[in-house]
Every structure is written in structure tokens, then in C-alpha cells.
Write an enzyme that holds these catalytic residues in place. Structure first.
Site, PDB file in Angstrom:
ATOM      1  N   ASP A 202       0.653  -1.039   0.120  1.00  0.00           N
ATOM      2  CA  ASP A 202      -0.038  -0.026  -0.056  1.00  0.00           C
ATOM      3  C   ASP A 202       0.724   1.344  -0.170  1.00  0.00           C
ATOM      4  O   ASP A 202       1.995   1.226   0.476  1.00  0.00           O
ATOM      5  CB  ASP A 202      -0.791   0.012   1.267  1.00  0.00           C
ATOM      6  CG  ASP A 202      -1.934  -1.132   1.291  1.00  0.00           C
ATOM      7  OD1 ASP A 202      -2.064  -1.851   0.532  1.00  0.00           O
ATOM      8  OD2 ASP A 202      -2.944  -0.865   2.133  1.00  0.00           O
ATOM      9  N   HIS A 363       3.487  -2.257   3.032  1.00  0.00           N
ATOM     10  CA  HIS A 363       3.507  -1.134   2.263  1.00  0.00           C
ATOM     11  C   HIS A 363       4.987  -1.037   1.637  1.00  0.00           C
ATOM     12  O   HIS A 363       5.991  -1.147   1.942  1.00  0.00           O
ATOM     13  CB  HIS A 363       3.730  -0.013   3.369  1.00  0.00           C
ATOM     14  CG  HIS A 363       2.370   0.180   4.142  1.00  0.00           C
ATOM     15  ND1 HIS A 363       2.479  -0.802   5.300  1.00  0.00           N
ATOM     16  CD2 HIS A 363       1.233   0.945   4.167  1.00  0.00           C
ATOM     17  CE1 HIS A 363       1.008  -0.538   5.998  1.00  0.00           C
ATOM     18  NE2 HIS A 363       0.448   0.307   5.101  1.00  0.00           N
TER      19      HIS A 363
HETATM   20 ZN    ZN Z   1      -2.458   3.246   3.404  1.00  0.00          ZN
END
Ligand code: ZN
Length: 476
Positions: A202, A363
């Protein structure tokens, strides 16, 4: 940034693997010696001994609570992966996509746009909730209104998460995932097949995404990237490289807000601009989204569905065990690299016990998160019995089902309801509407029975056919 800090603190309070690390670590270290999970088996085969440290927590962990069997030989030492780490150079992108090229991983993909066409003046201010009075947002608002999807009248929350919204958090009818873990049938929270890992990253693309892309390519892995629209506008070439390497691109909002705190119109603007910039950069429009912080309730959920976006969460076993590595918090000093890997080990343990596959929150925004992924998490995962793939593939669907322009809707019908049109004196025509109110954007507009192609929305169909035809339109 402030919101992120608040969230991080509230996460620690929620103890998503945070405060449960001690007990989980203790039980997993026992289990690893006696349970024939794949991780235990690989640990045994390596002859490694346990290096469990009791009493550690996510934020304070200074050692691993398990034996790490595999790392990347070029991995940055864990002790050096810290919030205070000196920025390292990024490597060049593994290749440079050529405008006009065709994505060889994606059947039916249009030619790759020229990234120089991405001009910041054509987009909202980066990292701010976009204004809702623009022509684009007004169009998307009207499409949602015409979708046939009802948006429940749920009050907005305030910043501060569950503790600051006690009444809303207690209202189970909202189905507020981040506070109650509630999911609807429309949500994706795991992969159906045991030991299958829907790999997701992400918040990118970022400066460090090329390092991750190089590792994924070198190891023949693909992932789903939930991208932030502002980052896509900032790093269009990197987004193109992700796309052309066969990764799945999906929506993670324009400015990364808590979506339940926004108005309906602002949610539409956040999702709509991200869909648009991804389409502008790659040529295709994603049909999956992940709400930042997992912050979704029935209002945000139905807006997403009305915009043709299926919500994708990460696996949640119970209130204290979601598959969140907490890697995001290393950069801010709220988690240590050891804590992240201890979380990862807990996730592995759970993943071997559940009957389904799983999805993990990671992430590609910070160098610390990329270093942990390429140096430790992915090498460890590849040494075990996991099948690693993008979310769309873990759902047993081809990559082409992940984009509106390439999805033929045969194996991945749009999340939104269909529209049935009966034309009384010319037979029955059944239209499978995609994102409601935007059939042209779903690729679903051609009639299956009549041979008539209608590139218009359900509402427009009614208007188009009203002259000279007698019909009944049912919006389901
Ligand atoms: Zn996020």
C-alpha cells in the site's frame, strides 16, 4: 501525517498483534518445536535454534522471538532498519516502459499512455482531499446517484478512530471494519485456498518502489499495489513499471484520509480521482480498492461499490489478530524492525492454522518497509509452502478481471447490481450492468441476447429507448 500518527497510536492501543505479541510469541515458540507446520519444518531442517526473547513488544522489540531461517544475502541488517536510518540510494527501475507498448501480462490491454501526458495541473492538489465542485467530481457524484446502489445515511466519524467514536463503534449496523471487524459479502478479506497469500503493498508508488519491483521481478513474484492517487501523479513512470511487470494496480484513495470521516461527495472525489489518474497513466481502470487504515463502513463500502470498486481488506482472525505486519510504523519510530518480523512470524503461524488463504498488510512507501520485505519477509515466505500472488489471482481470477477495460465480466461480474431491460415487442434483452450508472466504463454494456451494443448507463438506456419503444426497466 497527523492523522497517520493518531492512527498508529490507536493501533497500538488496539493491539493488532501489538500488545498480543508477548503471548503470541510465547505460544508460537513452543509450537515451532512440536507442530509440523511448514515454518517449523524449515526451521528444523536448517538446524537453527530458537532465539526467543520474552517480554518484548512491537515497539520495543530488540530481538526476534523466533529463528529466522532465510534472508536475502544483501539484506540490510535488522539493527540498521530504523526510523533514523540514513536514506540509501534507490536502484534504477528494472526497465523503462515505452509509451504505446502493450502489457504482455494483460489480455486486451490498451496501449500504454505516454507518462509525459500526466500534468499536475490536470489533477487536484496532492495529498489533500479533492474539492467536490469540479466537473469531474460532479459527474462521478451523478453516476453514483444513478447507480441504483443505496448509500446508507450513516453519520461521519471524527478523527481518532474507535475511541473517539464510541457510539459509532458500538453501532454494529454500520459494519465498521476497523472497529468491529465487520465484513459484508462484497468485501475480500482472505484468499479462498489455504496457504495462498494475496501479496499486497500500500501507499506507493514511492522512491523505494523500484527496489521492491526489482526483487519481485528477480524472484518471479507478482503483487497487488493499492496505490495512492497523489503518488501515481508524482511517480507515473514507476506506476507504469508496476503495471507492465504484471502486478495488479488498485485504488487506495487520492490523499489517504480516514474515509468514514469524509462526506459522501468527498469519498467519491477521493476514489474517482485515483481511478482517473491510474487510467491516465496505465490505460486501464482498477476495480478493487483498499480503504486507508481499513476505515470502511456501509456508507463508504456502498459508495465504493457504486463506483465499481470492490473493497479488499487484510485477513482478520479476531480483534487482536489481524494480518498487519505494522511495517508502516518503523519509519515513524513506533515499531522496530524486530517487532515487524515477530508480527510476521505470528502471521505465518496463524496462516498455517486457518482453512483459507490470507492477505497481509504491507507497504512500499518507506525504505524500511521495502527493506524488510525484500530482505526478510519475502525470502522467508518463499522458503515455505505459500503460493504468493496478487489478490485477483488468489481469487482464482485472471489479471484481466482486475480492470474495467479488460474484464469481460464472465468470471468477475461487477460488484454492483445489474440492470434488466425488457423490450416488449422486440424480445427480451438482459443487460449486465457494471459499475452502475457507468456501463460504458465497465465494459459490460453489450447486450447478450439482442446483439445491440449500448454504451450508456442504465438511466441513459431508459432515456435512449423511450422514443418509440415500450419497455420496463428494473434497477436491481
Ligand atoms: Zn495506506
Amino acid at each position: 501525517m497527523l492523522a497517520g500518527a493518531i492512527y498508529a497510536l490507536s493501533l497500538t492501543g488496539l493491539s493488532v498483534y501489538g500488545q498480543s505479541a508477548v503471548s503470541s510469541a510465547a505460544s508460537s515458540s513452543v509450537a515451532s518445536g512440536s507442530v509440523a507446520t511448514s515454518s517449523a519444518a524449515s526451521a528444523a531442517s536448517s538446524g537453527a535454534t530458537s532465539s526467543s526473547v520474552s517480554g518484548s513488544t512491537n515497539t520495543e522489540a530488540t530481538a526476534l522471538t523466533f529463528s529466522l531461517t532465510v534472508t536475502n544475502p544483501t539484506a540490510i541488517p535488522l539493527a540498521s532498519i530504523t526510523a533514523n536510518e540514513t536514506s540509501l540510494a534507490t536502484i534504477p527501475l528494472p526497465s523503462t516502459a515505452t509509451p504505446g507498448a502493450t502489457n504482455t501480462f494483460l489480455s486486451g490491454a490498451p496501449a500504454l499512455p505516454n507518462p509525459t501526458s500526466i500534468v499536475s495541473s490536470n489533477y487536484p492538489t496532492l495529498d489533500k482531499v479533492p474539492p467536490t465542485d469540479s466537473d469531474e467530481v460532479q459527474q462521478w457524484i451523478s453516476e453514483v446517484a444513478a447507480s441504483g446502489i443505496s448509500i446508507p445515511n450513516i453519520t461521519q466519524t471524527v478523527l481518532g478512530g474507535c475511541p473517539a467514536n464510541a457510539e459509532a463503534a458500538a453501532d454494529t449496523s454500520r459494519c465498521w471494519w476497523s472497529c468491529t471487524g465487520c465484513v459484508r459479502d462484497t468485501d475480500v478479506q482472505e484468499c479462498p485456498t489455504k496457504l495462498t497469500w494475496g501479496l499486497t503493498y500500500d501507499d506507493g508508488p514511492s522512491f523505494y518502489t523500484p527496489n521492491l519491483l526489482a526483487y519481485l521481478t528477480a524472484n518471479d513474484l507478482n503483487a497487488t499495489f493499492f496505490t495512492v492517487g497523489s503518488r501515481c501523479a508524482q511517480f507515473p513512470v514507476t506506476l507504469q513499471e508496476e503495471f507492465m511487470a504484471g502486478h495488479q494496480i488498485a485504488v487506495h484513495t487520492w490523499s489517504h484520509p480516514y474515509l468514514t470521516t469524509l462526506t459522501n461527495e468527498q469519498v467519491i472525489a477521493e476514489l474517482g480521482w485515483t481511478k482517473k489518474v491510474i487510467k491516465d497513466v496505465t490505460g486501464v481502470t482498477p476495480n478493487m480498492m483498499r480503504p486507508p487504515y481499513g476505515d470502511i463502513d456501509d456508507r463508504v463500502r456502498n459508495i465504493s461499490i457504486a463506483m465499481g470498486l470492490t473493497p479488499v481488506m487484510w485477513t482478520r482472525i479476531n480483534a487482536t489478530a489481524t494480518f498487519d505486519t505494522d511495517d508502516f510504523d518503523v519509519h515513524g519510530g513506533l515499531a522496530s524492525s524486530y517487532g515487524v518480523l515477530n508480527n510476521w512470524q505470528n502471521i505465518i503461524t496463524q496462516a498455517n492454522e486457518i482453512d483459507t488463504g490470507f492477505i497481509v498488510l504491507e507497504h512500499d512507501l518507506f525504505e524500511e518497509t521495502v527493506q524488510l520485505a525484500t530482505g526478510y519477509i519475502l525470502p522467508s515466505a518463499m522458503n515455505q509452502s505459500f503460493d504468493i500472488m496478487p489478490v485477483i489471482n488468489c481469487l482464482n481470477k485472471p489479471l484481466s478481471d482486475a480492470y474495467i477495460e479488460t474484464n469481460d465480466n464472465s468470471t468477475n461480474p461487477p460488484a454492483a447490481s445489474g440492470v434488466t431491460i425488457l423490450i416488449w415487442f422486440s424480445g427480451v434483452v438482459t443487460l449486465s450492468s457494471g459499475a452502475p450508472g457507468s456501463a460504458s466504463a465497465t465494459g459490460a454494456a453489450s447486450s447478450s441476447n439482442s446483439g445491440i451494443g449500448l454504451e450508456v448507463s442504465g438511466i441513459s438506456i431508459a432515456q435512449t429507448l423511450s422514443g418509440g419503444f415500450v419497455f420496463i426497466a428494473l434497477f436491481l
